[in-house]
Write an enzyme that holds these catalytic residues in place. Structure first.
Site, PDB file in Angstrom:
ATOM      1  N   ARG A 178       0.844  -1.200   0.000  1.00  0.00           N
ATOM      2  CA  ARG A 178       0.000   0.000   0.000  1.00  0.00           C
ATOM      3  C   ARG A 178       0.875   1.244   0.000  1.00  0.00           C
ATOM      4  O   ARG A 178       1.753   1.404   0.846  1.00  0.00           O
ATOM      5  CB  ARG A 178      -0.895  -0.001   1.235  1.00  0.00           C
ATOM      6  N   ARG A 190      -9.655  19.100   8.446  1.00  0.00           N
ATOM      7  CA  ARG A 190      -8.643  19.414   9.450  1.00  0.00           C
ATOM      8  C   ARG A 190      -8.779  20.868   9.897  1.00  0.00           C
ATOM      9  O   ARG A 190      -9.204  21.726   9.110  1.00  0.00           O
ATOM     10  CB  ARG A 190      -7.224  19.192   8.898  1.00  0.00           C
ATOM     11  N   LYS A 241     -13.151   2.628   0.858  1.00  0.00           N
ATOM     12  CA  LYS A 241     -12.836   2.557   2.276  1.00  0.00           C
ATOM     13  C   LYS A 241     -14.091   2.953   3.062  1.00  0.00           C
ATOM     14  O   LYS A 241     -14.613   4.057   2.897  1.00  0.00           O
ATOM     15  CB  LYS A 241     -11.668   3.484   2.611  1.00  0.00           C
ATOM     16  N   THR A 254      -6.411  -1.237  10.126  1.00  0.00           N
ATOM     17  CA  THR A 254      -6.198  -0.276  11.213  1.00  0.00           C
ATOM     18  C   THR A 254      -5.902  -0.933  12.554  1.00  0.00           C
ATOM     19  O   THR A 254      -6.731  -1.682  13.088  1.00  0.00           O
ATOM     20  CB  THR A 254      -7.387   0.698  11.410  1.00  0.00           C
TER      21      THR A 254
END
Length: 470
Positions: free
Chosen positions: A35, A76, A217, A275
């Protein structure tokens, strides 16, 4: 070279693993797909890694998958005074769209879609939920909020809005530039971050076409509301438990993981669980027992692949983490209860002739204790249909397409071999025998089961089974 396991390993490349020697060590330890995380690094560095992986592929003579993971529309905060603010529970703070000073009354949040969507009572989670604030006064260019859970926040920390559908394209300008770059390189998979709805996948498909597989995802609750359509439109799915675990309660994540794996098996789409799988191995040479159980659970659930993130990208023990994951998978798949658990979790049958043939192929291989199932596959669909049944026998996937052979490195149980296309039934059986022996799956007197689509050269037409003895 073959893996003595069915589930696959995806490893993220980073500073701890980006040299040719490190990549080779990771592959030999068990990595099937690498990845490239485009949230970090620059394009030139990713190009070097891509070239090194392709050189490694030639050296070992095995297809290796490359997954480009796009950053996506991550929300963010901006730059703060002194780089940090300490928020106290009960105090009032203010987020602003423009003209921010970076103090508690002017925290920069340069995302107009948030200001359009938030309502009083809505919670904003900062830094993966470590800090929580509740909106009390939303306005067009500012948001007043009360701090519910205090703590420090610093520059560029992520913001999550659970349960809020934001008017965001899945592809930012950066993503589009990175995507064009990755497609020119020749990546095998493109992972779309923060997918919210089916149209996000459709938008990406309009750019990617069939140049790479699309992996959605699942890290937003909104995606779970339309999950069947998203899976149908995707080529693969990643259960991205990091952001998903921020936006839904932690206790709900395991059940959602099982639901997603089952739905992907039903739809014949590879599913990756990701994760913090061996997170303590970022700094320690061994995982916790809970982490080992976490990986094992994903394998018992029937996931096609499990993924390492920081463990292989920035950790101190990247090769050891891969080797540990390999050992856990092999231990689970060798356990006496594994196949009965996998069979018990099998989804319902797809009532189509190609699916019925693939299911019969797997059942026949089980009945005669076949050494291997040989699947001729142009697009990978035939091999995926057989893999859906999770047979005990290895799946030897023969394909004339290099792109297909690399994408199959993500599929459960598939050992992909690049071979010339076949033109006749006799040639099909001859090559099946040859590759089954040459790849170490069968020896004289062993039985193999061969499945293909006839006429040849037509994708997705699984309609023939042949039982053969070597």
């Amino acid at each position: 070279m073959r893996r003595h396991r069915h589930a696959k390993i995806v490893a993220t490349v980073g500073p701890a693993s980006s040299t040719p020697d490190q990549l080779r060590a990771l592959f030999l330890a068990g990595v099937d797909t690498f990845r490239l995380n485009f949230s970090h690094g620059v394009q030139a560095d990713h190009a070097k890694v891509h070239a090194a992986i392709r050189d490694l592929e030639k050296e070992v003579g095995r297809p290796i998958g490359i997954l480009q993971d796009l950053q996506g529309p991550k929300i963010r905060i901006g730059t703060l005074q002194g780089g940090r603010l300490d928020l106290q529970a009960g105090e009032t703070v203010r987020f602003v769209l423009e003209g921010a000073d970076g103090d508690k009354q002017a925290i920069p949040l340069h995302h107009p879609e948030i200001f359009d969507a938030v309502v009083p009572g809505q919670e904003l989670l900062i830094d993966d939920g470590r800090v929580r604030v509740r909106v009390t006064g939303p306005e067009r260019t500012s948001i007043t909020a009360e701090v519910i859970t205090g703590g420090p926040i610093s520059n560029r920390k992520g913001v999550n809005l659970p349960g809020t559908l934001l008017d965001l394209s899945p592809l930012t300008e950066k993503d589009r530039a990175d995507l064009a770059f990755g497609l020119d390189l020749g990546v095998d998979w493109v992972a779309l971050s923060f997918v919210q709805k089916p149209s996000d996948v459709i938008e990406a498909r309009g750019i990617i076409g069939d140049r790479a597989g699309i992996m959605s995802k699942i890290e937003k609750p909104q995606a779970l509301d339309r999950i069947d359509d998203i899976i149908r439109l995707s080529d693969a799915v990643m259960v991205a438990r990091g952001d998903l675990g921020v936006e839904i309660p932690h206790e709900d994540v395991p059940a959602r993981q099982k639901e997603l794996i089952r739905a992907c098996r039903l739809a014949v789409k590879p599913v990756v669980v990701a994760t913090q799988m061996l997170d303590s191995m970022v700094n320690a040479p061994a995982p916790t027992r809970a982490e080992a159980s976490d990986v094992a659970t994903a394998i018992y659930d029937g996931a096609d692949a499990v993924m390492l993130s920081a463990e292989s990208a920035t950790g101190r023990y990247p090769v050891e983490a891969v080797a540990m994951m390999d050992r856990i998978i092999r231990s689970v798949e060798g356990h006496k209860l594994y196949h009965s658990i996998i069979a018990a979790s099998e989804p319902g049958e797809e009532e189509t002739p190609p699916h019925a043939v693939a299911t019969a192929t797997a059942d026949l291989a089980e009945a005669v204790r076949a050494a291997a199932i040989v699947a001729y596959t142009a697009s990978g669909t035939t091999a995926a249909r057989v893999a859906r049944k999770r047979p005990a026998a290895a799946i030897l996937a023969l394909t004339p397409n290099v792109a297909t052979s690399r994408r199959l490195s993500l599929l459960w149980g598939a050992h992909s071999v690049l071979t010339e296309d076949v033109d006749s039934y006799e040639e099909m059986t001859t090559k099946a025998r040859h590759h089954a022996q040459d790849e170490g799956f069968a020896k004289p007197n062993d039985i193999i089961v061969v499945t293909a689509g006839i006429p040849f050269h037509s994708a997705g037409n699984t309609n023939n089974i042949r039982l053969m003895q070597i």
